[in-house]
Scaffold this motif. Structure first.
Motif, PDB file in Angstrom:
ATOM      1  N   SER A 132      20.722 -92.914 -11.720  1.00 29.32           N
ATOM      2  CA  SER A 132      19.900 -92.556 -13.122  1.00 29.32           C
ATOM      3  C   SER A 132      18.326 -92.760 -12.911  1.00 29.32           C
ATOM      4  O   SER A 132      17.997 -93.390 -11.896  1.00 29.32           O
ATOM      5  CB  SER A 132      20.234 -93.600 -14.077  1.00 29.32           C
ATOM      6  N   VAL A 133      17.447 -92.236 -13.702  1.00 31.96           N
ATOM      7  CA  VAL A 133      16.093 -92.282 -13.760  1.00 31.96           C
ATOM      8  C   VAL A 133      15.458 -92.413 -14.984  1.00 31.96           C
ATOM      9  O   VAL A 133      15.841 -91.552 -15.725  1.00 31.96           O
ATOM     10  CB  VAL A 133      15.531 -90.488 -12.850  1.00 31.96           C
ATOM     11  N   ARG A 134      14.915 -93.364 -15.081  1.00 34.95           N
ATOM     12  CA  ARG A 134      14.322 -93.792 -16.205  1.00 34.95           C
ATOM     13  C   ARG A 134      12.933 -93.321 -16.482  1.00 34.95           C
ATOM     14  O   ARG A 134      11.992 -93.261 -15.756  1.00 34.95           O
ATOM     15  CB  ARG A 134      13.947 -95.287 -16.374  1.00 34.95           C
ATOM     16  N   VAL A 135      12.695 -92.820 -17.682  1.00 35.65           N
ATOM     17  CA  VAL A 135      11.466 -91.793 -17.790  1.00 35.65           C
ATOM     18  C   VAL A 135      10.823 -92.134 -19.131  1.00 35.65           C
ATOM     19  O   VAL A 135      11.577 -92.306 -20.213  1.00 35.65           O
ATOM     20  CB  VAL A 135      11.650 -90.279 -17.868  1.00 35.65           C
ATOM     21  N   VAL A 136       9.708 -91.882 -19.256  1.00 39.75           N
ATOM     22  CA  VAL A 136       8.816 -91.911 -20.549  1.00 39.75           C
ATOM     23  C   VAL A 136       8.016 -90.646 -20.656  1.00 39.75           C
ATOM     24  O   VAL A 136       7.526 -90.239 -19.508  1.00 39.75           O
ATOM     25  CB  VAL A 136       7.917 -93.224 -20.670  1.00 39.75           C
ATOM     26  N   ASP A 191      10.881 -94.901 -13.813  1.00 39.31           N
ATOM     27  CA  ASP A 191      10.776 -94.164 -12.572  1.00 39.31           C
ATOM     28  C   ASP A 191       9.887 -92.966 -12.618  1.00 39.31           C
ATOM     29  O   ASP A 191       9.171 -92.689 -11.374  1.00 39.31           O
ATOM     30  CB  ASP A 191      12.288 -93.774 -12.162  1.00 39.31           C
ATOM     31  N   GLU A 192       9.870 -92.339 -13.810  1.00 35.44           N
ATOM     32  CA  GLU A 192       8.787 -91.145 -13.843  1.00 35.44           C
ATOM     33  C   GLU A 192       8.308 -91.082 -15.145  1.00 35.44           C
ATOM     34  O   GLU A 192       8.778 -91.529 -16.116  1.00 35.44           O
ATOM     35  CB  GLU A 192       9.946 -89.717 -13.684  1.00 35.44           C
ATOM     36  N   ILE A 193       6.829 -90.741 -14.977  1.00 33.45           N
ATOM     37  CA  ILE A 193       6.013 -90.495 -16.197  1.00 33.45           C
ATOM     38  C   ILE A 193       5.707 -88.902 -16.441  1.00 33.45           C
ATOM     39  O   ILE A 193       5.394 -88.307 -15.387  1.00 33.45           O
ATOM     40  CB  ILE A 193       4.850 -91.380 -15.953  1.00 33.45           C
ATOM     41  N   TYR A 194       6.009 -88.491 -17.360  1.00 29.96           N
ATOM     42  CA  TYR A 194       5.741 -87.362 -17.779  1.00 29.96           C
ATOM     43  C   TYR A 194       4.430 -87.130 -18.851  1.00 29.96           C
ATOM     44  O   TYR A 194       4.445 -87.689 -19.841  1.00 29.96           O
ATOM     45  CB  TYR A 194       6.900 -86.421 -18.703  1.00 29.96           C
ATOM     46  N   ARG A 218       6.441 -92.034 -10.001  1.00 35.54           N
ATOM     47  CA  ARG A 218       6.283 -90.530  -9.932  1.00 35.54           C
ATOM     48  C   ARG A 218       5.735 -90.031 -11.282  1.00 35.54           C
ATOM     49  O   ARG A 218       6.254 -90.349 -12.183  1.00 35.54           O
ATOM     50  CB  ARG A 218       7.579 -89.779  -9.484  1.00 35.54           C
ATOM     51  N   VAL A 219       4.679 -89.080 -11.160  1.00 36.47           N
ATOM     52  CA  VAL A 219       4.150 -88.545 -12.360  1.00 36.47           C
ATOM     53  C   VAL A 219       4.290 -87.050 -12.457  1.00 36.47           C
ATOM     54  O   VAL A 219       4.144 -86.323 -11.317  1.00 36.47           O
ATOM     55  CB  VAL A 219       2.636 -89.144 -12.350  1.00 36.47           C
ATOM     56  N   LYS A 220       4.746 -86.478 -13.494  1.00 37.00           N
ATOM     57  CA  LYS A 220       4.638 -84.990 -13.546  1.00 37.00           C
ATOM     58  C   LYS A 220       4.002 -84.661 -14.658  1.00 37.00           C
ATOM     59  O   LYS A 220       4.058 -85.416 -15.761  1.00 37.00           O
ATOM     60  CB  LYS A 220       6.148 -84.625 -13.769  1.00 37.00           C
ATOM     61  N   ILE A 221       3.366 -83.475 -14.829  1.00 35.32           N
ATOM     62  CA  ILE A 221       2.533 -83.035 -15.930  1.00 35.32           C
ATOM     63  C   ILE A 221       3.081 -81.717 -16.477  1.00 35.32           C
ATOM     64  O   ILE A 221       3.694 -80.997 -15.969  1.00 35.32           O
ATOM     65  CB  ILE A 221       1.196 -82.534 -15.168  1.00 35.32           C
TER      66      ILE A 221
END
Length: 451
Positions: A132-136, A191-194, A218-221
């Motif tokens: 799993s990957v926890r994202v906000v 784990d990941e920020i959008y 990790r950051v994604k735009i």
């Protein structure tokens, strides 16, 4: 709940299992192969080189069994050439050619079974909470609802925790203002920020990116799309500047054009030699006996890049003044008795293989329309001219889906155009072959709109 991160071992384990399947089956089915170490190196080395060249192994979270099925087909075809090339190099075949073909089919079938088992097991594992990957998400705009559809798919393994935004909301997934995100992210092992780019200025974006980098997150735009994105888009890099290309046309590449054109030449030549060589004299007699006029009916139509060309058909109607403006309708009095038969069986379209051979058309592609209709539809139908990015075809995706013949309702041309655009953006030689197969099937079965 299991909270497994991305597995760095997924690809090495997959490679190992694939090689074990190949070597195990070869050892059991053709043990003589293992009398020479160079043969073993050939089979294993070929697999590694082909999979590397195709970029077969991937860690993309959203990949499913059918996502890259075209790569699976390419892999088995190319590896098959390498497999049988060994016999040509050594000049020795350990079993009969038929037996070796059967052995290779067993290898391919077993690998496909493992692939289906792998994706089934991965889905189950993710449903149990693994991988799993926890994202906000930080910021909010119209895109959030769309991206939530991906996050909320339990089979993909995302764990959507919520979003931060300076504008308060009663949404159950609202976590607070942007300033609260820093502590929340650290305390909840995100784990990941959008980042929704449209909600931040340059300095704010850099601060958020620096925070993520400094905490190994990790950051994604999510860029501001202005409601213009499509499934056919892709990003090109001009130096370090990303440029968004909104439509990918596979046939823009030289390799794809050469493959399609080569197929068209071979296929059209085969039809002209084996079918039209005897059919043309027969049709000449039948058409002339029933009504005066020429054997062929030719009409100007628009092709690639809207260029005009003469499209040929066997004449199925009596000569009339409105032949270049009025489509054939059910019970059309202009259609002759011979014309009824050749239109029902699509024999009237066969002279278009001359057009294919000359390069004006392709075997498969969007059907070309009369000039007057093209001029009407390019104004009244949104994105109609996109279909002219490729050559028109004798048959097409819209035709096998039932949209052929008369355009009686507005929905007919709208749905036809949508399917044509899908074909333009998703073309592959395998799609062409499938369309040809289904076209022949529909002709044999009979179609209600063929009149």
């Amino acid at each position: 709940m299991i909270n497994s991160k991305r597995s760095d071992w997924a690809i090495p384990i997959s490679i190992l299992i694939h090689l074990c399947i190949i070597n195990g089956l070869l050892y059991c089915l053709t043990p003589d192969t293992y009398t020479n170490v160079y043969h073993i190196l050939h089979y294993n080395g070929s697999w590694l080189l082909v999979t590397y060249g195709l970029g077969y192994y991937t860690r993309k979270r959203k990949e499913s069994f059918f996502t890259n099925i075209h790569k699976v087909v390419q892999l088995y075809l190319i590896y098959g050439l390498a497999y049988f090339a060994l016999f040509g190099i050594t000049g020795r075949i350990y079993e009969s050619l038929e037996q070796q073909l059967l052995i290779y089919l067993v290898i391919c079938s077993t690998l496909i079974l493992y692939r289906s088992f792998y994706f089934w097991l991965r889905i189950k594992y993710r449903l149990w909470g693994g991988n799993s990957v926890r994202v906000v998400v930080i910021g909010r705009d119209k895109n959030l609802k769309k991206i939530r559809k991906v996050f909320d798919d339990p089979e993909l393994g995302y764990r959507y925790m919520g979003y931060f935004n300076n504008k308060k909301s009663k949404s159950p997934t609202y976590l607070g203002p942007v300033l609260d995100c820093f502590l929340y992210i650290l305390e909840n092992n995100i784990d990941e920020i959008y980042l929704v780019a449209s909600k931040f200025n340059r300095k704010e974006l850099h601060n958020l990116i620096d925070f993520a980098d400094n905490n190994l997150i990790r950051v994604k735009i999510i860029p501001d799309n202005k409601e213009i994105y499509s499934r056919g888009m892709f990003i090109e890099l001009y130096e370090t500047i990303p440029v968004l290309n909104l439509r990918r046309v596979p046939l823009d590449t030289l390799f794809a054009r050469v493959v399609k054109r080569s197929f068209d030449i071979v296929f059209s030549a085969f039809v002209m030699i084996t079918v039209l060589s005897w059919l043309v004299p027969l049709m000449f007699v039948l058409i002339k006996l029933e009504s005066p006029g020429k054997l062929y009916f030719k009409q100007k139509r628009h092709g690639l890049k809207r260029r005009v060309f003469w499209c040929y058909k066997f004449r199925s109607m009596r000569p009339s003044k409105n032949a270049n403006s009025k489509m054939a309708t059910k019970g059309d009095m202009r259609v002759t008795r011979v014309g009824q038969f050749i239109r029902k069986t699509s024999i009237d379209e066969l002279p278009q293989f001359f057009n294919v051979f000359l390069g004006d058309m392709s075997v498969v592609g969007p059907r070309p329309h009369m000039e007057v209709h093209t001029m009407d539809y390019e104004i009244s139908v949104d994105k109609y001219l996109v279909r002219h990015f490729v050559k028109p075809g004798i048959t097409g995706l819209a035709q096998i889906k039932g949209y052929r013949g008369e355009i009686a309702e507005k929905s007919d041309i709208l749905n036809r155009t949508k399917l044509d655009i899908f074909y333009v953006e998703k073309w592959s030689i395998w799609l062409d072959i499938r369309i040809i197969f289904l076209t022949v099937y529909n002709v044999v079965k009979g179609e209600d709109n063929a009149y």
